[in-house]
Enzyme design. Structure first.
Site, PDB file in Angstrom:
ATOM      1  N   GLY A  83       0.798  -1.227   0.000  1.00 26.33           N
ATOM      2  CA  GLY A  83       0.000   0.000   0.000  1.00 26.33           C
ATOM      3  C   GLY A  83       0.829   1.275   0.000  1.00 26.33           C
ATOM      4  N   ARG A 124       4.192 -16.078  -4.224  1.00 22.46           N
ATOM      5  CA  ARG A 124       4.663 -16.754  -3.010  1.00 22.46           C
ATOM      6  C   ARG A 124       3.460 -17.338  -2.288  1.00 22.46           C
ATOM      7  NH1 ARG A 124       2.250 -12.873   0.090  1.00 22.46           N
ATOM      8  NH2 ARG A 124       2.557 -10.767  -0.659  1.00 22.46           N
TER       9      ARG A 124
HETATM   10  P1  ADP Z   1      -0.025  -3.369  -2.885  1.00 21.90           P
HETATM   11  O1  ADP Z   1       0.856  -4.146  -3.817  1.00 21.90           O
HETATM   12  O2  ADP Z   1       0.626  -2.120  -2.371  1.00 21.90           O
HETATM   13  O3  ADP Z   1      -0.657  -4.197  -1.830  1.00 21.90           O
HETATM   14  P2  ADP Z   1      -2.438  -3.527  -4.548  1.00 21.90           P
HETATM   15  O4  ADP Z   1      -2.457  -3.107  -5.959  1.00 21.90           O
HETATM   16  O5  ADP Z   1      -2.441  -4.982  -4.270  1.00 21.90           O
HETATM   17  O6  ADP Z   1      -1.208  -2.795  -3.815  1.00 21.90           O
HETATM   18  O7  ADP Z   1      -3.677  -2.883  -3.779  1.00 21.90           O
HETATM   19  C1  ADP Z   1      -3.841  -2.952  -2.397  1.00 21.90           C
HETATM   20  C2  ADP Z   1      -5.262  -2.589  -2.035  1.00 21.90           C
HETATM   21  O8  ADP Z   1      -5.602  -1.294  -2.515  1.00 21.90           O
HETATM   22  C3  ADP Z   1      -6.319  -3.502  -2.643  1.00 21.90           C
HETATM   23  O9  ADP Z   1      -6.543  -4.634  -1.844  1.00 21.90           O
HETATM   24  C4  ADP Z   1      -7.528  -2.590  -2.701  1.00 21.90           C
HETATM   25  O10 ADP Z   1      -8.156  -2.525  -1.439  1.00 21.90           O
HETATM   26  C5  ADP Z   1      -6.938  -1.240  -2.982  1.00 21.90           C
HETATM   27  N1  ADP Z   1      -6.933  -0.912  -4.433  1.00 21.90           N
HETATM   28  C6  ADP Z   1      -5.973  -1.205  -5.329  1.00 21.90           C
HETATM   29  N2  ADP Z   1      -6.289  -0.742  -6.561  1.00 21.90           N
HETATM   30  C7  ADP Z   1      -7.490  -0.139  -6.447  1.00 21.90           C
HETATM   31  C8  ADP Z   1      -8.346   0.568  -7.352  1.00 21.90           C
HETATM   32  N3  ADP Z   1      -8.043   0.740  -8.646  1.00 21.90           N
HETATM   33  N4  ADP Z   1      -9.506   1.072  -6.864  1.00 21.90           N
HETATM   34  C9  ADP Z   1      -9.827   0.935  -5.561  1.00 21.90           C
HETATM   35  N5  ADP Z   1      -9.062   0.317  -4.654  1.00 21.90           N
HETATM   36  C10 ADP Z   1      -7.898  -0.227  -5.076  1.00 21.90           C
END
Ligand code: ADP
Length: 659
Positions: A167, A295
């Site tokens: 995040g 992983r």
């Molecule tokens: P990281 O690799 O930092 O964990 P992610 O892309 O997996 O980032 O996203 C983490 C969280 O952010 C997701 O689980 C979701 O809750 C939120 N999120 C990511 N992309 C979006 C989006 N386009 N719109 C709304 N929420 C999002």
């Protein structure tokens, strides 16, 4: 097929214990590696062999590839399991293992590399026909282009660091006027966290659910999915509760999403365990690819509970070149499973990580309960690592039954010594929207009132004060060496009251009590209570208070009493010192460390002129960085730490003179 006889686990905590269990089950020798801080850790004792590899900071031990490879050679390990975090998604480490003739238990380095950049991952998925969130992930990173692309996508939108994770570097932007400053701050954060400031822009899904699919591939081109996990309950983009099946899942949607997950895995020529994450838009009911985690996930036990599979065993078998033993049609979900993550963190202090000793860690023995824990009674929570204490996984035939069981487990979990998020988890579970499965990723922010979580109900402070007083009384009674015939706190007359004062929930509670044999009368704020001691051990007391008999788990450390009952939860109360030491005086202009931590960056030098809100020092505790900023304008007089210094809570870091 390459046979594996000895596995080195390049990780720590609960996941190291989990891998050790799988090794033992398969008759494979397991080797732990450990840092200074972990020399007494549970996983170290559980392994067949344990090798010390260095200092407590991860870069000096769990992230040091040379030391891990050397330990593998020394122990004759033919394979390395990376767990999650640390080196688990480090493509260069995978190559290194390969070059050294050691099997890496995980996917090929190419798959890890391809997913290392969120932009490249989206590119690849788009080409393969996996739905992606509309947005911009081009190479041109100029402000003008990013802004123009942002306007094309429309608001709200989300900026993400392409090298991101956890995040970090994410910014939601609602209006055009904020776009440039958000781009700049996201770039800065990304550069600091990942050494790379490339951003991508996505349409922000306002009411979204995080639904992920466990995938599994072998080295012969077979890939299947092992159903979904719903991980929508998050805080700061970090998962708190995971469940399966998802409350919104239908068999048609599962077929569609599962197919997309397998398509994503095939695009990567994926082998071993992985997870394809999707965001599901509540409004349009469309789903989009987010990322592939290359992983084993923290939440893998949820999948194990409903599929009956052992994912770590499957990982080990697959890494040896064995083909998958099952096909897609063999994968059947049975019942419902939920996982809650218990963390050493203080919800009332912005969820700051907490360190210290867990004096007692005990939970009820319930059918269908699985606890994956890094600790045992007496373990230390160190500031160097993730503050997760345990994962609590519960399985039952349906969602309602499993929730009830998890609530019961959390009520009866005795975790004394450090503050945890236990009451926060209980509050989440009790919420009607959660029970009904009606939630999105904003659930915690919108529905949970953090300030009320740790409030004690009416009448509980009195009960705690009575329990602590009687436990203390009994301890003094036992340790009295002389004058055995005189009861402790003995006075000439029964009618003379004794007094104790406690700090409970920021209130001062004074109890007056007197007793005849083991029958006590308490007076608290004019209210009278009758109490008697039924039974006592070194860490529990059974009391009858006004006719209600129950057990209180109690640990007394100095003036601190840690008390647990199912109805109250785990609380700490402090007895007022009869001879208090004068409270430490605050040094004017002094900045102290708010928690045990390590100084990671010092932004100023002695003599520097600084302005209010200027960053002074960055400290890190349990993977979380906190920047200490100036409260007012002034000049730095002296700095008492260096980068890398470890400090206790309350340690004076630097002093500023007001101009
Ligand atoms: P990281 O690799 O930092 O964990 P992610 O892309 O997996 O980032 O996203 C983490 C969280 O952010 C997701 O689980 C979701 O809750 C939120 N999120 C990511 N992309 C979006 C989006 N386009 N719109 C709304 N929420 C999002």
């Amino acid at each position: 097929m390459k046979k594996v006889n000895t596995i080195l686990i390049a990780n720590r905590g609960e996941i190291a214990s989990r891998v050790i269990r799988a090794c033992k089950k398969m008759g494979i020798t397991c080797v732990a590696v450990y840092s200074d801080a972990d020399s007494n850790a549970l996983f170290v004792k559980q392994a067949d062999l344990a090798i010390h590899i260095g200092g407590s900071e991860p870069v000096k031990s769990y992230l040091d590839q040379d030391k891990i490879i050397a330990a593998a050679k020394r122990s004759g390990a033919d394979a390395i399991h990376p767990g999650y975090g640390f080196l688990s998604e480090n493509a260069s480490f995978v190559k290194r293992c390969h070059d050294e003739g050691i099997i890496f238990i995980g996917p090929k380095s190419e798959a890890i590399e391809a997913m290392g950049s969120k932009s490249r991952a989206k590119e690849l998925m788009k080409k393969s026909g996996v739905p992606i969130v509309p947005g911009y992930n081009g190479k041109d990173q100029s402000d003008a282009t990013l802004k123009a692309e942002a306007l094309k996508i429309g608001f709200p939108l989300l900026l993400k660091a392409t090298a991101g994770g956890g995040g970090k570097g994410m910014r939601i932007v609602h209006e055009e006027k904020d776009i440039l400053s958000a781009i700049n701050s996201a770039k800065r954060e990304a550069k600091n966290a990942f050494g790379d400031d490339e951003l991508l822009i996505e349409k922000y899904i306002e009411s979204g659910r995080h639904i992920e699919f466990q995938i599994f591939g072998d080295q012969h081109g077979n890939v299947i999915h092992l159903l979904e996990r719903e991980c929508t309950i998050q805080r700061r983009y970090q998962k708190v509760i995971e469940e399966s099946p998802s409350p919104i899942m239908t068999s048609a949607l599962r077929a569609k999403m599962g197919e997309a997950a397998v398509l994503a895995a095939k695009a990567l020529n994926y082998d071993n365990a992985g997870t394809v994450e999707f965001i599901f838009d509540d409004k349009t009911e469309r789903f989009y690819f987010l990322e592939v985690n290359t992983r084993l996930q923290v939440e893998h036990p949820v999948t194990e509970a409903i599929t009956g599979l052992d994912l770590v065993q499957m990982q080990i078998e697959s890494a040896q070149g064995l083909p998958l033993k099952i096909e897609q049609d063999d994968v059947k979900g049975n019942g419902y499973a939920i996982e809650a993550r218990l963390y050493a963190e203080d919800a009332s202090n912005n969820f700051a990580p907490v360190t210290g000793k867990v004096h007692k860690f005990e939970f009820p023995d319930i059918d269908g309960l699985r606890v994956e824990s890094a600790i045992e009674s007496g373990s230390e929570i160190s500031m160097f690592y993730d503050p997760m204490i345990a994962k609590i996984i519960v399985k039952d035939s349906n969602r309602e039954a499993a929730h009830r069981k998890l609530e019961y487990m959390l009520q009866n979990l005795v975790c004394q010594g450090t503050i945890t998020n236990q009451a926060f988890l209980q509050t989440l579970l009790r919420h009607n929207n959660f029970r009904d499965g009606k939630y999105n990723t904003h659930f915690i922010d919108e529905h949970i009132n953090i300030s009320e979580i740790n409030n004690l109900p009416e009448g509980v402070a009195e009960e705690l004060a009575i329990a602590a007083t009687l436990f203390g009384w009994h301890q003094r009674e036992m340790s009295r060496k002389t004058l055995k015939s005189l009861p402790s706190g003995w006075r000439n007359s029964f009618y003379e009251y004794q007094k104790e004062t406690f700090f409970i929930d920021e209130k001062k509670v004074t109890v007056k009590y007197r007793h005849l044999h083991k029958n006590f009368t308490f007076l608290i704020d004019e209210q009278e209570f009758e109490a008697s001691i039924i039974d006592v051990s070194s860490n529990a007391i059974r009391l009858n208070i006004n006719g209600l008999q129950q057990d209180y788990a109690i640990k007394c450390i100095g003036n601190n009493y840690f008390i647990h009952t199912a109805a109250i939860g785990n609380v700490q109360i402090i007895k007022e010192d009869r001879f208090p030491v004068k409270e430490k005086e605050k040094i004017p202009g002094g900045y102290e460390s708010p928690m045990p931590s390590q100084v990671v960056k010092i932004h100023v030098s002695a003599g520097d002129k600084i302005k209010e809100n200027d960053p002074l020092i960055v400290i890190s505790s349990m993977k979380m960085e906190t920047t200490i900023e100036a409260d007012e304008d002034g000049v730095v007089e002296e700095i008492y730490v260096e980068e890398g210094t470890n400090v206790e809570a309350g340690f004076l870091l630097l002093k500023i003179n007001k101009n």
